[in-house]
Design a protein around this motif. Structure first.
Motif, short mmCIF file in Angstrom:
data_model
loop_
_atom_site.label_atom_id
_atom_site.label_comp_id
_atom_site.label_asym_id
_atom_site.label_seq_id
_atom_site.Cartn_x
_atom_site.Cartn_y
_atom_site.Cartn_z
N UNK A 1 11.15 0.07 -0.08
CA UNK A 1 10.78 0.58 1.23
C UNK A 1 9.78 1.73 1.07
N UNK A 2 9.12 2.06 2.16
CA UNK A 2 8.13 3.13 2.16
C UNK A 2 8.83 4.47 2.13
N UNK A 3 8.62 5.28 1.09
CA UNK A 3 9.26 6.61 1.05
C UNK A 3 8.91 7.43 2.28
N UNK B 1 9.92 -2.69 -9.45
CA UNK B 1 11.10 -3.18 -8.72
C UNK B 1 12.07 -2.02 -8.47
N UNK B 2 12.12 -1.58 -7.24
CA UNK B 2 13.14 -0.63 -6.78
C UNK B 2 14.26 -1.48 -6.19
N UNK B 3 15.47 -1.31 -6.70
CA UNK B 3 16.53 -2.24 -6.32
C UNK B 3 17.85 -1.56 -5.95
N UNK B 4 17.84 -0.25 -5.71
CA UNK B 4 19.06 0.46 -5.39
C UNK B 4 19.40 0.52 -3.91
N UNK B 5 18.57 -0.05 -3.08
CA UNK B 5 18.79 -0.02 -1.63
C UNK B 5 19.39 -1.35 -1.17
N UNK B 6 19.97 -1.40 0.03
CA UNK B 6 20.49 -2.68 0.54
C UNK B 6 19.39 -3.74 0.57
N UNK C 1 0.80 -1.22 0.00
CA UNK C 1 0.00 0.00 0.00
C UNK C 1 0.84 1.27 0.00
N UNK C 2 1.94 1.29 0.75
CA UNK C 2 2.77 2.50 0.78
C UNK C 2 1.95 3.71 1.21
N UNK C 3 2.02 4.78 0.44
CA UNK C 3 1.27 5.99 0.77
C UNK C 3 -0.12 6.01 0.15
N UNK C 4 -0.52 4.92 -0.48
CA UNK C 4 -1.90 4.78 -0.94
C UNK C 4 -2.20 5.26 -2.35
#
Length: 192
Positions: A103-105, A139-144, A29-32
């Motif tokens: 992750x959730x911004x 797919x966000x993949x730039x984070x650990x 859901x994140x920020x909706x």
């Protein structure tokens, strides 16, 4: 252009498979934003199931949906997306679903989606998806940890039988800083 192009294409894909009265899932859901978009597509006669483990995400989505007047046909569930089968009625089919991985911004960046739970959720949704239905993974993949999830998803989706699934990857190949990309799965319509 960067991720807005990817996000716009996500909406194009979801718009192509969802109509009034359908059932959709927002697995993160994140920020909706996507939850609200899905609710608009399926209308008051449809249903949206939205999952997020973070209370902050559920609260933000609740406010957004309430302001849009679509809260009445959305079920927000504070739980991991791997629990989708626990909440969707057994006979419930899904016409479209979306994941925004990472992750959730604006929140704790150590709380991320994980390969095992994402694959569990994806497999559960694939079983419920109707012919012509689409699942979109952003797919966000730039984070650990992001590269592990990316690689696990590619490993799984690239091996799906082409007789049953269309699998598409869409993204920018000349941008720096690990731009997000889409993996979209469509269940073929011509299955017997």
């Amino acid at each position: 252009m960067n991720s807005p192009g990817v996000l716009a294409f996500t909406r194009t894909l979801l718009s192509s498979c969802l109509k009034a009265g359908d059932t959709a899932v927002d697995a993160t859901v994140g920020n909706g934003h996507d939850t609200a978009f899905l609710a608009e597509l399926v209308g008051p006669s449809g249903e949206v199931y939205g999952f997020d483990i973070q209370q902050q995400a559920i609260e933000a989505a609740h406010v957004r949906l309430q302001e849009a007047g679509t809260l009445d046909h959305v079920r927000l569930i504070q739980d991991g997306h791997e629990t989708i089968p626990d909440y969707l009625p057994v006979a419930k089919s899904v016409q479209g679903a979306v994941f925004n991985l990472g992750y959730l911004p604006g929140a704790d960046k150590s709380v991320i989606t994980l390969p095992d739970t994402t694959l569990t959720a994806l497999k559960a949704l694939m079983k419920r998806l109707t012919k012509g239905g689409i699942i979109v993974l952003v797919v966000y993949h730039g984070h650990p940890g992001g590269a592990n999830e990316r690689d696990a998803l590619r490993h799984f989706t690239q091996r799906l039988p082409q007789s049953s699934w269309h699998v598409l990857e869409y993204g920018f190949t000349n941008q720096i800083n690990h731009p997000p990309f889409i993996i979209a799965l469509e269940k073929k319509r011509n299955l017997s």
